[in-house]
Scaffold this motif. Structure first.
Motif, PDB file in Angstrom:
ATOM      1  N   SER A   1       0.834  -1.207   0.000  1.00 29.96           N
ATOM      2  CA  SER A   1       0.000   0.000   0.000  1.00 29.96           C
ATOM      3  C   SER A   1       0.868   1.256   0.000  1.00 29.96           C
ATOM      4  CB  SER A   1      -0.960   0.008   1.196  1.00 29.96           C
ATOM      5  OG  SER A   1      -0.255   0.052   2.416  1.00 29.96           O
ATOM      6  N   THR A   2       2.003   1.187   0.680  1.00 32.16           N
ATOM      7  CA  THR A   2       2.932   2.317   0.668  1.00 32.16           C
ATOM      8  C   THR A   2       3.506   2.511  -0.725  1.00 32.16           C
ATOM      9  OG1 THR A   2       3.510   1.957   2.989  1.00 32.16           O
ATOM     10  CG2 THR A   2       5.039   3.258   1.683  1.00 32.16           C
ATOM     11  N   LEU A   3       3.867   1.422  -1.370  1.00 32.73           N
ATOM     12  CA  LEU A   3       4.404   1.517  -2.730  1.00 32.73           C
ATOM     13  C   LEU A   3       3.365   2.062  -3.702  1.00 32.73           C
ATOM     14  CD1 LEU A   3       6.492  -1.779  -2.954  1.00 32.73           C
ATOM     15  CD2 LEU A   3       7.335   0.567  -2.690  1.00 32.73           C
ATOM     16  N   ARG A   4       2.121   1.623  -3.562  1.00 33.75           N
ATOM     17  CA  ARG A   4       1.058   2.146  -4.431  1.00 33.75           C
ATOM     18  C   ARG A   4       0.871   3.642  -4.204  1.00 33.75           C
ATOM     19  NH1 ARG A   4      -1.317  -2.787  -3.345  1.00 33.75           N
ATOM     20  NH2 ARG A   4      -2.553  -1.966  -1.627  1.00 33.75           N
ATOM     21  N   ALA A   5       0.913   4.061  -2.948  1.00 26.42           N
ATOM     22  CA  ALA A   5       0.758   5.483  -2.631  1.00 26.42           C
ATOM     23  C   ALA A   5       1.912   6.295  -3.212  1.00 26.42           C
ATOM     24  CB  ALA A   5       0.681   5.684  -1.116  1.00 26.42           C
ATOM     25  N   ARG A   6       3.130   5.761  -3.127  1.00 27.35           N
ATOM     26  CA  ARG A   6       4.295   6.457  -3.706  1.00 27.35           C
ATOM     27  C   ARG A   6       4.145   6.561  -5.227  1.00 27.35           C
ATOM     28  NH1 ARG A   6       6.670   9.035   0.397  1.00 27.35           N
ATOM     29  NH2 ARG A   6       7.429   7.620   1.979  1.00 27.35           N
TER      30      ARG A   6
END
Length: 108
Positions: free
Chosen positions: A5-10
């Motif tokens: 989810s962090t990677l998607r947000a980035r």
């Protein structure tokens, strides 16, 4: 940096910034291609503004290259790791500079 989810947000953040920069470059291109004023004083002022617009355009191009590289690292599973030493880049640093390829130590 394994949290999906962090990677998607980035990725979303980088993509949004890329769109902003592309819009800025489009505006700069339009302004630079507009005809100059026939009045020499106004033309001098416009020339100074053109220099500023050129600098903005060059800055946007450099940032776009950094974003493209960051998105490529994201796709390759290498995002969030320093391209020099391989250390994980802190989340705080990525919050400030999401396209950075360097950890704090290597960026010096």
């Amino acid at each position: 940096m394994t949290d999906q989810s962090t990677l998607r947000a980035r990725k979303e953040q980088l993509t949004e910034r890329r769109l902003e920069l592309m819009a800025r470059m489009s505006f700069v291109d339009q302004e630079l291609s507009s005809p100059g004023s026939p009045d020499w004083e106004e033309n001098a002022v416009e020339h100074e503004e053109d220099e500023t617009l050129n600098a903005l355009g060059q800055s946007a191009q450099a940032e776009l290259r950094m974003i493209a590289a960051a998105l490529a690292r994201l796709e390759q599973g290498e995002y969030g790791f320093c391209t020099i030493c391989g250390a994980e880049i802190s989340a705080a640093r990525l919050d400030l500079l999401p396209a950075t390829p360097f950890c704090k130590r290597c960026a010096r």
